[in-house]
Design a protein around this motif. Sequence first.
Motif, PDB file in Angstrom:
ATOM      1  N   VAL A 637       0.707  -1.705   0.099  1.00  0.00           N
ATOM      2  CA  VAL A 637      -0.013  -0.047  -0.192  1.00  0.00           C
ATOM      3  C   VAL A 637       1.094   1.280   0.060  1.00  0.00           C
ATOM      4  CG1 VAL A 637      -1.101   1.505   1.568  1.00  0.00           C
ATOM      5  CG2 VAL A 637      -1.588  -0.801   1.041  1.00  0.00           C
ATOM      6  N   ARG A 638       1.905   1.179   1.011  1.00  0.00           N
ATOM      7  CA  ARG A 638       2.824   2.489   0.647  1.00  0.00           C
ATOM      8  C   ARG A 638       3.437   2.944  -0.570  1.00  0.00           C
ATOM      9  NH1 ARG A 638       8.323   2.649   2.077  1.00  0.00           N
ATOM     10  NH2 ARG A 638       8.681   4.305   3.585  1.00  0.00           N
ATOM     11  N   GLU A 639       3.959   2.142  -1.290  1.00  0.00           N
ATOM     12  CA  GLU A 639       4.276   1.764  -2.916  1.00  0.00           C
ATOM     13  C   GLU A 639       3.947   2.537  -3.539  1.00  0.00           C
ATOM     14  OE1 GLU A 639       8.003   1.496  -4.494  1.00  0.00           O
ATOM     15  OE2 GLU A 639       7.473   1.188  -2.647  1.00  0.00           O
ATOM     16  N   LEU A 640       2.175   1.905  -3.809  1.00  0.00           N
ATOM     17  CA  LEU A 640       1.355   2.585  -4.263  1.00  0.00           C
ATOM     18  C   LEU A 640       1.477   3.953  -4.233  1.00  0.00           C
ATOM     19  CD1 LEU A 640      -0.959  -0.194  -4.251  1.00  0.00           C
ATOM     20  CD2 LEU A 640      -0.156   0.790  -6.394  1.00  0.00           C
ATOM     21  N   LEU A 641       1.046   4.181  -2.916  1.00  0.00           N
ATOM     22  CA  LEU A 641       1.136   6.117  -2.067  1.00  0.00           C
ATOM     23  C   LEU A 641       2.028   6.647  -2.642  1.00  0.00           C
ATOM     24  CD1 LEU A 641      -0.396   4.744   1.188  1.00  0.00           C
ATOM     25  CD2 LEU A 641      -1.573   6.087  -0.254  1.00  0.00           C
ATOM     26  N   SER A 642       2.910   5.573  -2.694  1.00  0.00           N
ATOM     27  CA  SER A 642       4.317   6.732  -3.032  1.00  0.00           C
ATOM     28  C   SER A 642       3.899   7.595  -4.354  1.00  0.00           C
ATOM     29  CB  SER A 642       5.213   6.397  -2.533  1.00  0.00           C
ATOM     30  OG  SER A 642       5.514   5.363  -1.170  1.00  0.00           O
ATOM     31  N   ARG A 643       3.566   6.292  -5.564  1.00  0.00           N
ATOM     32  CA  ARG A 643       3.781   6.301  -6.774  1.00  0.00           C
ATOM     33  C   ARG A 643       2.568   7.805  -7.296  1.00  0.00           C
ATOM     34  NH1 ARG A 643       5.049   3.187 -10.904  1.00  0.00           N
ATOM     35  NH2 ARG A 643       2.877   3.320 -11.681  1.00  0.00           N
ATOM     36  N   GLY A 644       1.588   7.989  -5.685  1.00  0.00           N
ATOM     37  CA  GLY A 644       0.688   9.037  -6.499  1.00  0.00           C
ATOM     38  C   GLY A 644      -0.603   8.057  -6.383  1.00  0.00           C
ATOM     39  N   THR A 645      -1.220   7.061  -6.004  1.00  0.00           N
ATOM     40  CA  THR A 645      -1.981   6.297  -6.108  1.00  0.00           C
ATOM     41  C   THR A 645      -3.145   6.243  -5.166  1.00  0.00           C
ATOM     42  OG1 THR A 645      -0.794   4.729  -8.011  1.00  0.00           O
ATOM     43  CG2 THR A 645      -3.336   4.188  -6.638  1.00  0.00           C
ATOM     44  N   GLU A 646      -3.729   6.439  -4.787  1.00  0.00           N
ATOM     45  CA  GLU A 646      -4.620   6.001  -4.489  1.00  0.00           C
ATOM     46  C   GLU A 646      -4.889   5.385  -3.428  1.00  0.00           C
ATOM     47  OE1 GLU A 646      -8.401   9.060  -4.806  1.00  0.00           O
ATOM     48  OE2 GLU A 646      -7.381  10.604  -4.515  1.00  0.00           O
ATOM     49  N   VAL A 647      -5.649   4.823  -2.075  1.00  0.00           N
ATOM     50  CA  VAL A 647      -5.893   3.096  -2.396  1.00  0.00           C
ATOM     51  C   VAL A 647      -7.176   3.357  -1.798  1.00  0.00           C
ATOM     52  CG1 VAL A 647      -4.629   1.449  -0.886  1.00  0.00           C
ATOM     53  CG2 VAL A 647      -3.395   2.429  -2.117  1.00  0.00           C
ATOM     54  N   ILE A 648      -7.494   2.575  -0.980  1.00  0.00           N
ATOM     55  CA  ILE A 648      -9.406   2.060  -0.457  1.00  0.00           C
ATOM     56  C   ILE A 648      -8.563   0.080  -0.109  1.00  0.00           C
ATOM     57  CG2 ILE A 648     -11.143   1.776  -0.736  1.00  0.00           C
ATOM     58  CD1 ILE A 648     -11.851   2.819  -2.747  1.00  0.00           C
ATOM     59  N   LEU A 649      -8.239   0.763   1.375  1.00  0.00           N
ATOM     60  CA  LEU A 649      -8.447  -1.462   1.772  1.00  0.00           C
ATOM     61  C   LEU A 649      -9.583  -1.541   2.472  1.00  0.00           C
ATOM     62  CD1 LEU A 649      -5.990  -2.835   2.651  1.00  0.00           C
ATOM     63  CD2 LEU A 649      -5.350  -1.721   4.773  1.00  0.00           C
ATOM     64  N   ALA A 650     -10.171  -2.838   1.862  1.00  0.00           N
ATOM     65  CA  ALA A 650     -10.808  -3.511   2.490  1.00  0.00           C
ATOM     66  C   ALA A 650     -10.674  -4.775   2.919  1.00  0.00           C
ATOM     67  CB  ALA A 650     -11.920  -3.435   1.572  1.00  0.00           C
ATOM     68  N   TYR A 662     -12.511  -4.624   9.722  1.00  0.00           N
ATOM     69  CA  TYR A 662     -13.084  -3.709   9.538  1.00  0.00           C
ATOM     70  C   TYR A 662     -11.974  -3.488  10.800  1.00  0.00           C
ATOM     71  CZ  TYR A 662     -14.725   1.384   9.206  1.00  0.00           C
ATOM     72  OH  TYR A 662     -14.582   2.382   9.396  1.00  0.00           O
ATOM     73  N   CYS A 663     -12.414  -3.193  12.666  1.00  0.00           N
ATOM     74  CA  CYS A 663     -12.004  -2.867  13.446  1.00  0.00           C
ATOM     75  C   CYS A 663     -10.727  -2.633  13.494  1.00  0.00           C
ATOM     76  CB  CYS A 663     -12.998  -3.213  13.807  1.00  0.00           C
ATOM     77  SG  CYS A 663     -14.745  -3.448  13.752  1.00  0.00           S
ATOM     78  N   GLU A 664     -10.227  -3.925  13.356  1.00  0.00           N
ATOM     79  CA  GLU A 664      -9.041  -4.391  13.233  1.00  0.00           C
ATOM     80  C   GLU A 664      -8.005  -3.351  12.795  1.00  0.00           C
ATOM     81  OE1 GLU A 664      -9.905  -8.972  14.950  1.00  0.00           O
ATOM     82  OE2 GLU A 664      -8.605  -8.552  13.148  1.00  0.00           O
ATOM     83  N   SER A 665      -8.073  -3.338  11.833  1.00  0.00           N
ATOM     84  CA  SER A 665      -7.554  -2.431  10.621  1.00  0.00           C
ATOM     85  C   SER A 665      -7.014  -1.546  10.935  1.00  0.00           C
ATOM     86  CB  SER A 665      -7.966  -2.342   9.097  1.00  0.00           C
ATOM     87  OG  SER A 665      -9.479  -1.821   8.649  1.00  0.00           O
ATOM     88  N   LEU A 666      -8.670  -0.694  11.203  1.00  0.00           N
ATOM     89  CA  LEU A 666      -8.779   1.178  11.987  1.00  0.00           C
ATOM     90  C   LEU A 666      -7.274   1.508  12.543  1.00  0.00           C
ATOM     91  CD1 LEU A 666     -11.898   1.889  12.535  1.00  0.00           C
ATOM     92  CD2 LEU A 666     -10.925   2.239  11.194  1.00  0.00           C
ATOM     93  N   ILE A 667      -6.555  -0.099  13.675  1.00  0.00           N
ATOM     94  CA  ILE A 667      -6.352   0.462  15.294  1.00  0.00           C
ATOM     95  C   ILE A 667      -4.739   0.169  14.650  1.00  0.00           C
ATOM     96  CG2 ILE A 667      -5.093  -0.083  16.892  1.00  0.00           C
ATOM     97  CD1 ILE A 667      -8.416  -1.072  17.814  1.00  0.00           C
ATOM     98  N   VAL A 668      -4.073  -0.858  13.313  1.00  0.00           N
ATOM     99  CA  VAL A 668      -3.493  -1.462  12.854  1.00  0.00           C
ATOM    100  C   VAL A 668      -2.950   0.015  12.062  1.00  0.00           C
ATOM    101  CG1 VAL A 668      -2.734  -2.141  11.335  1.00  0.00           C
ATOM    102  CG2 VAL A 668      -3.549  -3.759  12.767  1.00  0.00           C
ATOM    103  N   ALA A 669      -3.895   1.093  11.234  1.00  0.00           N
ATOM    104  CA  ALA A 669      -2.886   1.383  10.842  1.00  0.00           C
ATOM    105  C   ALA A 669      -3.125   2.848  11.506  1.00  0.00           C
ATOM    106  CB  ALA A 669      -4.841   1.977  10.061  1.00  0.00           C
ATOM    107  N   GLU A 670      -3.266   3.221  13.110  1.00  0.00           N
ATOM    108  CA  GLU A 670      -3.644   3.864  13.585  1.00  0.00           C
ATOM    109  C   GLU A 670      -1.964   4.285  14.672  1.00  0.00           C
ATOM    110  OE1 GLU A 670      -5.517   3.919  17.369  1.00  0.00           O
ATOM    111  OE2 GLU A 670      -7.755   4.262  15.956  1.00  0.00           O
ATOM    112  N   HIS A 671      -1.469   2.451  14.595  1.00  0.00           N
ATOM    113  CA  HIS A 671      -0.541   2.448  14.588  1.00  0.00           C
ATOM    114  C   HIS A 671       0.898   2.627  13.913  1.00  0.00           C
ATOM    115  CE1 HIS A 671      -1.147   0.500  18.904  1.00  0.00           C
ATOM    116  NE2 HIS A 671      -1.552   0.393  18.423  1.00  0.00           N
ATOM    117  N   ILE A 672       0.633   1.806  12.205  1.00  0.00           N
ATOM    118  CA  ILE A 672       1.321   1.981  11.228  1.00  0.00           C
ATOM    119  C   ILE A 672       1.718   3.583  11.083  1.00  0.00           C
ATOM    120  CG2 ILE A 672       1.991   1.514   8.802  1.00  0.00           C
ATOM    121  CD1 ILE A 672       0.682  -1.284   9.568  1.00  0.00           C
TER     122      ILE A 672
END
Length: 773
Positions: A637-650, A662-672
């Motif tokens: 995801v980080r590489e795609l973002l660096s290229r200028g691509t928006e990302v929807i993570l489902a 989804y709930c766990e991904s919100l917390i994981v994303a906070e930490h990252i």
Amino acid sequence: MAECGASGSGSSGDSLDKSITLPPDEIFRNLENAKRFAIDIGGSLTKLAYYSTVQHKVARVRSFDYSGKDAEQDHEPPYEISVQEEVTARLHFVKFENTYIEACLDFIKDHLVNTETKVIQATGGGAYKFKDLIEEKLRLRVDKEDVMTCLIKGCNFVLKNIPHEAFVYQKDSDPEFRFQTNHPNIFPYLLVNIGSGVSIVKVETEDRFEWIGGSSIGGGTFWGLGALLTKTKKFDELLHLASKGQHSNVDMLVQDIYGGAHQTLGLSGNLIASSFGKSATADREFCKEDMAKSLLHMISNDIGQLACLHAKLHRLDRVYFGGFFIRGHPVTMRTITYSINFFSKGEVQALFLRHEGYLGAIGAFLKGAEQDNPNQYSWGENYAGSSGLMSSSPELCPTQRARSGTFDLLEMDRLERPLVNLPLLLDPSSYVPDTVDLTDDALARKYWLTCFEEALDGVVKRAVASQPGSVDATERAEKFRQKYWGKLQTLRHQPFAYGTLTVRSLLDTREHCLNEFNFPDPYSKVKQKENGVALKCFPRVIRCLDALGWEERQLALVKGLLAGNVFDWGAKAVSDVLESDPQFGFEEAKMKLQERPWLVDSYSKWLQRLKGPPHKCALIFADNSGIDVILGVFPFVRELLSRGTEVILACNSGPALNDVTYCESLIVAEHIAAMDPIVYSALREERLLLMQTGSSSPCLDLSRLDKGLAVLVRERGADLVVIEGMGRAVHTNYYAALRCESLKLAVLKNSWLAERLGGQLFSVIFKYEVPAE
């Protein structure tokens, strides 16, 4: 702070009547929370509908509040888990013989607690016959509803909410039942309801339908004439006689009139020229079986021709048949199907419904619940609380027949949000999520049913271990085992019981049964621990990736995605390793991967595409928690973002195995985000969006996705779909055709499946597809 939950449910009940063969808590469940009733009473069967609120145990995850603390402690998990109660809505439909109606009404009366309901919606002929009895027993006023309006409402409801509702019946094929993919738009269609007579209705929209024809020659005619001819008074016995008969002993065929000359006319010699034609000239007695068969053919052919003419007149190619005359009887469905095919030359399709018997009750219920707008929600069949489609052929599985002749059940759970098609599907009407149809493939069916049976002990053990503080966890886990084992045995004998049998439906049924006995998320502690370990490794993995040259980094990112996908507790080959070797990690998983060239290898094509302009927006369906999502997906995801691509993570809305929610991904994303400025700014600027799929399955059905996700995909103009994981990219969606570029990748962690695809354990699927211009 992020907070969300996942659920499981329970049921209740007491003794009913000694003559009733099923335990009462398997029949009238959650009666103490019942609201609103509807009833459809026919000549011999009663269909009861009611709405209940079901209490679930919910595993909630919540990030810690670190205010007042200096820093996060190394030994602490990344979030906390708590189990709470939540209430959701469920629809119950119970079908039983009219002989049980008094006992059932008594039981309902005794177990209702302060229901708000003052009125019961009723439809069918029996709504008049049993009106006084219902009002006396339940102390509810009976409000009668129009039969046809109820049928149409019920038909629309099941076609919209049950993906494998409609089927074609082919007597001499294996399997006999072939389920249809529901069209995104179910309208218009023809509904042919065969009760005592025949009603033909054209249905154009949710609320617009028109009675366009019918006939007085219907089920009542078959029953009445059959009784006169055979002295058999019972409808089912008459059908049983017909299933044993030879109509050609009674009917005059084309070859009986023309002899061998029928070929010059271009007609089949076996075609019926005159129903009962031989009885006028033959000086002998005819057996009951032959007369019943001839009568069934005569009436079914007449109905088929009538339906076909109306379908052609109104330019409709879908005709649904229902009513007492059908009732899932193979001999009836076969004759009607033959008639429709013959008269339409294959242009019109005869379709039957798995829950045809409930249409009136569902419609009556919906009429009484209009203030709650039930049609605004999506509903899903609860496999744990529903009977399967039972064949009423007396030869097939007599024990099942006896049971279905007593009580039959359907339960529908209200889903939190509406589900719709992924807008990027090339052709939603022909989309089939599943790669292998186990109904059709006997070898695959035998393998996977055995696989799930053998895995059951492990699932029970995991469920008990997930609730160490619960005194009744072992008892509930044993009930889960019995229920799921029973479902698997039903599917061995009748693979069509719940629609098309697939690995996805076997997994979903298991999740429903776990929920039923309050095991909402048996892997919650495993995921919590694995997410904590993987988050600590994230900075090191990113440093290693950033130190590589561009081309080297692209391959490392893909290998990271694949290695992460190895960490799947749903695969026995992997769970055995993870149980026995706690040190098995990301680097060890990379070593397990097949060397290139991979089993399916489009990597060179993908690399070439990456040298071109960036994608506008990527939709990524994540699979497992821990190493998979944190060390595999997020660096990608980080590489795609660096290229200028928006990302929807489902991610899944609810838990299944060790899939990330989804709930766990919100917390994981906070930490990252706290560790990585690229992810931090992308989240803040909404270039990285986390969404829920609307699913709680290890597999992925792109025709039933959260509406909010579908809207976002359209708004952001997603032009790349990435599907990772064996469940999402191999068991499902391997052949899914999309309107944009797609990347399907997985590691095969099942040796049988790998062999089927021409590989071996830990073979790699890397499938990059570009739609045809």
